[in-house]
Enzyme design. Sequence first.
Site, PDB file in Angstrom:
ATOM      1  N   ASP A   1     -11.090   4.840   6.849  1.00 41.54           N
ATOM      2  CA  ASP A   1     -10.936   4.274   5.500  1.00 41.54           C
ATOM      3  C   ASP A   1     -11.795   3.019   5.320  1.00 41.54           C
ATOM      4  O   ASP A   1     -11.326   1.997   4.830  1.00 41.54           O
ATOM      5  CB  ASP A   1      -9.468   3.953   5.237  1.00 41.54           C
ATOM      6  CG  ASP A   1      -9.178   3.764   3.737  1.00 41.54           C
ATOM      7  OD1 ASP A   1      -9.994   4.226   2.923  1.00 41.54           O
ATOM      8  OD2 ASP A   1      -8.154   3.149   3.398  1.00 41.54           O
TER       9      ASP A   1
ATOM     10  N   GLY B   1       0.823  -1.197   0.000  1.00 41.98           N
ATOM     11  CA  GLY B   1       0.000   0.000   0.000  1.00 41.98           C
ATOM     12  C   GLY B   1       0.854   1.243   0.000  1.00 41.98           C
ATOM     13  O   GLY B   1       2.067   1.197  -0.175  1.00 41.98           O
ATOM     14  N   GLY B   2       0.193   2.377   0.207  1.00 43.92           N
ATOM     15  CA  GLY B   2       0.892   3.651   0.157  1.00 43.92           C
ATOM     16  C   GLY B   2       1.882   3.828   1.279  1.00 43.92           C
ATOM     17  O   GLY B   2       2.847   4.578   1.152  1.00 43.92           O
TER      18      GLY B   2
ATOM     19  N   THR C   1       4.443  -2.410   3.111  1.00 39.60           N
ATOM     20  CA  THR C   1       4.219  -3.703   2.474  1.00 39.60           C
ATOM     21  C   THR C   1       3.753  -4.708   3.521  1.00 39.60           C
ATOM     22  O   THR C   1       4.243  -4.710   4.649  1.00 39.60           O
ATOM     23  CB  THR C   1       5.523  -4.207   1.825  1.00 39.60           C
ATOM     24  OG1 THR C   1       6.009  -3.216   0.921  1.00 39.60           O
ATOM     25  CG2 THR C   1       5.291  -5.504   1.065  1.00 39.60           C
ATOM     26  N   VAL C   2       2.798  -5.545   3.145  1.00 34.61           N
ATOM     27  CA  VAL C   2       2.251  -6.546   4.058  1.00 34.61           C
ATOM     28  C   VAL C   2       2.818  -7.918   3.698  1.00 34.61           C
ATOM     29  O   VAL C   2       2.814  -8.320   2.527  1.00 34.61           O
ATOM     30  CB  VAL C   2       0.709  -6.572   4.002  1.00 34.61           C
ATOM     31  CG1 VAL C   2       0.165  -7.637   4.971  1.00 34.61           C
ATOM     32  CG2 VAL C   2       0.139  -5.211   4.343  1.00 34.61           C
TER      33      VAL C   2
ATOM     34  N   LYS D   1       2.995  -5.820   8.706  1.00 35.89           N
ATOM     35  CA  LYS D   1       3.067  -4.664   7.821  1.00 35.89           C
ATOM     36  C   LYS D   1       4.358  -3.917   8.120  1.00 35.89           C
ATOM     37  O   LYS D   1       4.572  -3.460   9.248  1.00 35.89           O
ATOM     38  CB  LYS D   1       1.859  -3.753   8.028  1.00 35.89           C
ATOM     39  CG  LYS D   1       1.793  -2.591   7.043  1.00 35.89           C
ATOM     40  CD  LYS D   1       0.469  -1.846   7.183  1.00 35.89           C
ATOM     41  CE  LYS D   1       0.319  -0.771   6.128  1.00 35.89           C
ATOM     42  NZ  LYS D   1      -0.990  -0.077   6.228  1.00 35.89           N
TER      43      LYS D   1
END
Length: 850
Positions: free
Chosen positions: A243, A128-129, A132-133, A148
């Site tokens: 979100d 994601g912004g 990283t997962v 994460k």
Amino acid sequence: MLVATLDDERAYDVLAGIARKGGVMYVPVVAAPRQQALHTLEVRGPKSREVLTLLAEVLGPTTERGAPLRLRFPELARITKTTHGYDAAVDAVVDDAPPASVRGPTDPFLGRAFAAGKLTIEACVGEGGAGTVYRALHRDLQMHVAVKVMHESFQRDPKYCKQFHAEALSASRLDHANLTRVLDFGQEPDGVLYIAMEFLDGRSLRDVLEEDGPMPFDRAAQILAMVCSGLTHAHARSIVHRDIKPENIVLVRGLDDDGRETEIAKVCDFGIAHKASEGNAVFAGTAEYISPEQFRGEEPDVQSDVYACGVVLYELLTGGVPIAGDFPEIVKRVLETTPEAPSRRMPGLDPRIDRLVLKAIAKDREVRHASVRELRTEIRALAEDIAVFSTGGGYYDEPQVPSVRARQASIVDAGTPDWLEHGNGYLASLVPSAPSPPPAAPASSAPPVTHRSSGSQAAVRPAMPSRPSSSKLEVPSMGPTSVGPASIVPGSHVSMTPSMSPEASETARNVAAFVKRLVDTHDPAAFAALVGPIEPKVRALFEAEHTGPTWRVCSALEMIAREKSPRAEHALRLLEVFSDRQLLAPLAEKALDFLSDKDGSARKLVVRAGNRGAHALYSARLKHSVFEARERFVAMLIEIGQAGLPTIRAGLERLEPKLGVPGALGMAEDLLRAAPEVLDDELGQIVARYVRSNVNSLAHLATLALPKVWGARARPLLVGQVHHKNDDVAVAAIKRLRTLGGIDRELLEQLRPLVMGAPGARPPVRLAATEALESTTPEAMPEARQLLAEALAAAQGSTPDVEDAIVMLANTLVSVGGDVTLVASRWRQSHTWLRTRLEAVLKRAKLPSR
């Protein structure tokens, strides 16, 4: 070609992550694009970073923050020409590693150990912004977790590190079945920030929508109710998600209270690192789910999550968001227009669903649900109240053959004999007298007609007899997981939802015709002749457990009974049968079982009966002790209210000497929870005895209930409970004392040792006592401010409990108008994490922290 130069490594990482997801950013380009079309964007980062080449779709005019661009890596998009220009929102590629342009040819974290060797990274599962997962193995728990890892540039930002630790700490304290649990977080010796979470093996709602399409209201309501439950838990701890969208809701397999497999909704990605970047690029968010107030520049709050939940519900029902388009277009339409009702896109939805969804996504906060708890309550109530024969809501009726429709029309229009004129024998014929296997269909018969039913397929024979001619009735198959007709016997509780059995369907249609005649008959003599002989037949309806039709008859009679007309007297006399104790007993058992009473008609009939209904519920509850039945029992007693006082009094008194008997303790707890807010001296005396109980759960619930039934008389007992050995009891006493005239000087002295953190003052009780000073009476306010100032200065230590106490002391001091400079002084003395939390207090006080 567009060119952007980013000197900030964090902005570079954020941009790369957003491009990976096909997201939107404001990018400071060297020269503004001349038209809204597709461009190639060349991003030049710090010297240590390679040049990124991206696809950029221009979404609007360039502003001070930069050009609004939807970004994609070329390998993640297929470009297609449309009538509006070029569309880059195309096929996403899912693989186990991010593109080389983002992380280089190899991933340095694969195989690496985190948290002193407890976590071993195994594979990348997404980016994601912000980070990283990865999937990782937890050494001690011997289970997979999700880790994460924040982008490298974030660790160099002290402000971000403070925010990360504060938000991760808050998220780690969330513990709810519908929230993804945070298991660990921290910073490695080389500065890498990470957070470990529960690993979810399931499908996101986005996957469900893309693979299965829109869903019926009953399933969507069940999912959203779970989402709202999780968010309610978070909001109660001052954490806003910010979100909510289908990608952040995952459905996993689980077991319900009866051990049956079910799906559980889990809310993910709780706002950590979701702040807007202060670099040269600013994340614009997922526009379709952003509330109007956020577009106006206001901070997101609980009602922002309500709005996002409403958009998600809209999308689950219709397959699309209420307002779509380019980013500038969405902003304009969200602020200026009202979305069309869901039923315009999905004809057949119940109008009440339209009202609920449009309320949740209303532009005006005053119109919108005040909280996700209120939204969940309304969703659950609507799901229960939508009848099987409603015009929508996701239920699908059995096909109607012309002969049945013609017969129904003749009953309504011509007044031909209906079920009431056939007597009990006709009602008895509606239930099979013995198990009977369905007849085999001839080989040459037409294939069965298939109808959608809440996600399953039900095969239905193409024709039904217009009227049962014997005690054996052919029941349509309910699919491979349903109970077949051979197991349906008189008195059974087989759930036929979402479609009724044919016999129940015909009964309901005939009752509807009779109710119409009942309402339309205004002549007193004709009305008396109509209702005179039907009491035994209404009793037969009760006995056959046709609760839906029974409720319709009852509702019509109650409406007529409220009239000032001669026929009201006849309606009142007939209504007495609906409060018959013998008839209510089996009805109460059905009302406690959600699967047997999905339309809520049994519940309504029991609640309407007042204390007789409460007595029937008490008897039924003795046979049911599962969680769901207990919750419905309490909810119905609360709904009955003051009328149920005699039953609650008698029940608590009978149970008092029998608490050692299995089941008695749970029953007493439920009765205390259901105590109405009505002053009643007799009940108050009984509850006061429970307050002194040695059983902590009873003492806790009685402490909560006593002020409701005894008012100010409860104060002395509550003061004694402040120092109870059990935290829940002590906290309940403090909270109730706040509502009984506030905290006066006498009570302030009782709370002083708790607020000061004297030895033996347990953390939850200390927090409750400190917060209670917000309700100090005007006469005692100077002493309260002095006490808070002393306690804030004296609080020492760095444990989470001490830090929570310091923040609560500061908050309360600000709330009561104390000396805010004391909070600023404490802020200067605090370490990084505590300083972040105290900064929020100072902002609320409108006092700069520096």
